[in-house]
Design a protein around this motif. Structure first.
Motif, PDB file in Angstrom:
ATOM      1  N   GLY A  14       2.598 -24.248   0.345  1.00  0.00           N
ATOM      2  CA  GLY A  14       2.157 -25.237  -0.625  1.00  0.00           C
ATOM      3  C   GLY A  14       2.549 -26.665  -0.339  1.00  0.00           C
ATOM      4  N   VAL A  15       3.134 -26.940   0.827  1.00  0.00           N
ATOM      5  CA  VAL A  15       3.549 -28.304   1.151  1.00  0.00           C
ATOM      6  C   VAL A  15       3.728 -28.420   2.658  1.00  0.00           C
ATOM      7  N   GLY A  16       3.502 -29.616   3.186  1.00  0.00           N
ATOM      8  CA  GLY A  16       3.745 -29.852   4.604  1.00  0.00           C
ATOM      9  C   GLY A  16       5.237 -29.970   4.878  1.00  0.00           C
ATOM     10  N   THR A  17       5.623 -29.714   6.106  1.00  0.00           N
ATOM     11  CA  THR A  17       7.031 -29.809   6.494  1.00  0.00           C
ATOM     12  C   THR A  17       7.170 -30.644   7.760  1.00  0.00           C
ATOM     13  N   PRO A  18       8.321 -31.309   7.929  1.00  0.00           N
ATOM     14  CA  PRO A  18       8.491 -32.146   9.118  1.00  0.00           C
ATOM     15  C   PRO A  18       8.740 -31.363  10.404  1.00  0.00           C
ATOM     16  N   SER A  19       9.061 -30.071  10.279  1.00  0.00           N
ATOM     17  CA  SER A  19       9.262 -29.264  11.488  1.00  0.00           C
ATOM     18  C   SER A  19       8.841 -27.833  11.207  1.00  0.00           C
ATOM     19  N   ARG A  20       8.783 -27.047  12.256  1.00  0.00           N
ATOM     20  CA  ARG A  20       8.455 -25.632  12.124  1.00  0.00           C
ATOM     21  C   ARG A  20       9.707 -24.783  11.955  1.00  0.00           C
ATOM     22  N   LEU A  21      10.869 -25.420  11.947  1.00  0.00           N
ATOM     23  CA  LEU A  21      12.124 -24.680  11.874  1.00  0.00           C
ATOM     24  C   LEU A  21      12.535 -24.458  10.420  1.00  0.00           C
ATOM     25  N   SER A  22      13.095 -23.283  10.161  1.00  0.00           N
ATOM     26  CA  SER A  22      13.296 -22.833   8.794  1.00  0.00           C
ATOM     27  C   SER A  22      14.753 -22.649   8.377  1.00  0.00           C
ATOM     28  N   PHE A  23      15.619 -22.271   9.280  1.00  0.00           N
ATOM     29  CA  PHE A  23      16.992 -21.880   8.912  1.00  0.00           C
ATOM     30  C   PHE A  23      18.002 -22.913   9.347  1.00  0.00           C
ATOM     31  N   PRO A  24      18.751 -23.455   8.381  1.00  0.00           N
ATOM     32  CA  PRO A  24      18.748 -23.273   6.934  1.00  0.00           C
ATOM     33  C   PRO A  24      17.788 -24.255   6.260  1.00  0.00           C
ATOM     34  N   SER A  25      17.581 -24.079   4.977  1.00  0.00           N
ATOM     35  CA  SER A  25      16.755 -25.013   4.210  1.00  0.00           C
ATOM     36  C   SER A  25      17.520 -26.316   4.020  1.00  0.00           C
ATOM     37  N   SER A  26      16.998 -27.392   4.579  1.00  0.00           N
ATOM     38  CA  SER A  26      17.655 -28.698   4.425  1.00  0.00           C
ATOM     39  C   SER A  26      17.602 -29.178   2.983  1.00  0.00           C
ATOM     40  N   HIS A  27      16.512 -28.865   2.278  1.00  0.00           N
ATOM     41  CA  HIS A  27      16.430 -29.236   0.864  1.00  0.00           C
ATOM     42  C   HIS A  27      17.537 -28.554   0.069  1.00  0.00           C
ATOM     43  N   ALA A  83      25.619 -33.014   4.735  1.00  0.00           N
ATOM     44  CA  ALA A  83      25.049 -31.666   4.624  1.00  0.00           C
ATOM     45  C   ALA A  83      23.658 -31.612   5.248  1.00  0.00           C
ATOM     46  N   HIS A  84      22.849 -32.619   4.956  1.00  0.00           N
ATOM     47  CA  HIS A  84      21.504 -32.652   5.529  1.00  0.00           C
ATOM     48  C   HIS A  84      21.576 -32.718   7.061  1.00  0.00           C
ATOM     49  N   ALA A  85      22.416 -33.600   7.577  1.00  0.00           N
ATOM     50  CA  ALA A  85      22.551 -33.726   9.033  1.00  0.00           C
ATOM     51  C   ALA A  85      23.025 -32.410   9.649  1.00  0.00           C
ATOM     52  N   THR A  86      23.946 -31.744   8.990  1.00  0.00           N
ATOM     53  CA  THR A  86      24.429 -30.450   9.477  1.00  0.00           C
ATOM     54  C   THR A  86      23.299 -29.438   9.525  1.00  0.00           C
ATOM     55  N   SER A  87      22.467 -29.424   8.478  1.00  0.00           N
ATOM     56  CA  SER A  87      21.357 -28.459   8.456  1.00  0.00           C
ATOM     57  C   SER A  87      20.377 -28.703   9.596  1.00  0.00           C
ATOM     58  N   VAL A  88      20.160 -29.961   9.932  1.00  0.00           N
ATOM     59  CA  VAL A  88      19.240 -30.281  11.031  1.00  0.00           C
ATOM     60  C   VAL A  88      19.804 -29.754  12.358  1.00  0.00           C
ATOM     61  N   VAL A  89      21.094 -29.922  12.563  1.00  0.00           N
ATOM     62  CA  VAL A  89      21.726 -29.417  13.786  1.00  0.00           C
ATOM     63  C   VAL A  89      21.650 -27.892  13.827  1.00  0.00           C
ATOM     64  N   VAL A  90      21.975 -27.250  12.709  1.00  0.00           N
ATOM     65  CA  VAL A  90      21.944 -25.785  12.662  1.00  0.00           C
ATOM     66  C   VAL A  90      20.525 -25.267  12.905  1.00  0.00           C
ATOM     67  N   LYS A  91      19.524 -25.947  12.360  1.00  0.00           N
ATOM     68  CA  LYS A  91      18.125 -25.553  12.610  1.00  0.00           C
ATOM     69  C   LYS A  91      17.840 -25.534  14.109  1.00  0.00           C
ATOM     70  N   ARG A  92      18.324 -26.530  14.810  1.00  0.00           N
ATOM     71  CA  ARG A  92      18.038 -26.637  16.248  1.00  0.00           C
ATOM     72  C   ARG A  92      18.793 -25.591  17.056  1.00  0.00           C
ATOM     73  N   ILE A  93      19.880 -25.094  16.503  1.00  0.00           N
ATOM     74  CA  ILE A  93      20.623 -24.029  17.182  1.00  0.00           C
ATOM     75  C   ILE A  93      19.931 -22.685  16.953  1.00  0.00           C
ATOM     76  N   PHE A  94      19.606 -22.367  15.700  1.00  0.00           N
ATOM     77  CA  PHE A  94      19.033 -21.059  15.364  1.00  0.00           C
ATOM     78  C   PHE A  94      17.547 -20.958  15.690  1.00  0.00           C
ATOM     79  N   ARG A  95      16.806 -22.028  15.523  1.00  0.00           N
ATOM     80  CA  ARG A  95      15.389 -22.104  15.872  1.00  0.00           C
ATOM     81  C   ARG A  95      14.531 -21.021  15.205  1.00  0.00           C
ATOM     82  N   ARG A  96      14.881 -20.647  13.998  1.00  0.00           N
ATOM     83  CA  ARG A  96      14.073 -19.682  13.247  1.00  0.00           C
ATOM     84  C   ARG A  96      12.820 -20.392  12.734  1.00  0.00           C
TER      85      ARG A  96
END
Length: 183
Positions: free
Chosen positions: A106-119, A82-95
């Protein structure tokens, strides 16, 4: 450049995000940060799945122990896939993550991409898989907690968390069904 319809949708979501942050009690942001660290890249879920496998090592080579190990391995595979899928989808949508000045991040993130939430994705996958192997829906109560935490921290729009949860649930359903059918 986003279309005006997309911009208006983002404005509505930003308004919702501001409302979530305004309604959150004082303890919510520190608790959300702890959840964020636990769920980063799904690592906390992989550790718990590994502990589930390890707990079934004590049963030796019995059928019950073998099935238990397979089930807990499937829980870990669900969260990872699921996590790996979310990373791929983030790179497709680039939101991009929320940038409205009213939103407190309130927290740092590893990327600027938002959709979907990997957490939300890995958490929901883990919890759905655990609910399936334990036969109780109680683990599912944790998914909306993680989803809300991402909004309290200002790093995801509501649709990011909803999409993440949907991907996670679908992934867990598929992985646990494959485990069951190939036993």
């Amino acid at each position: 450049m986003p279309s005006s319809g997309t911009a208006k949708f983002n404005d509505v979501e930003a308004d919702l995000l501001v409302a979530v942050q305004d309604l959150a009690p004082g303890w919510a942001a520190p608790a959300a940060r702890q959840l964020s660290h636990f769920g980063e890249h799904g690592l906390g879920w992989y550790v718990l799945a590994g502990l589930g496998v390890a707990a079934n090592l004590r049963g030796g080579d019995t059928e019950r122990a073998r099935i238990g190990r397979r089930r807990w391995a499937a829980v870990g595979v669900s969260a990872f896939t699921a996590h790996a899928t979310s990373v791929v989808v983030k790179r497709i949508f680039r939101r991009h993550r929320p940038t409205d000045p009213r939103i407190t991040v309130g927290v740092g993130t590893p990327s600027r991409l938002s959709f979907p939430s990997s957490h939300s994705t890995s958490t929901t996958a883990f919890l759905v898989a655990v609910a399936r192997i334990t036969g109780t829906p109680l683990p599912l109560l944790g998914a909306p907690v993680m989803m809300a935490s991402r909004m309290v921290l200002g790093v995801h729009y509501p649709t990011d968390t909803l999409a993440g949860a949907a991907i996670g649930a679908a992934t867990a359903g598929a992985v646990t069904e494959i485990e069951r059918r190939t036993r």
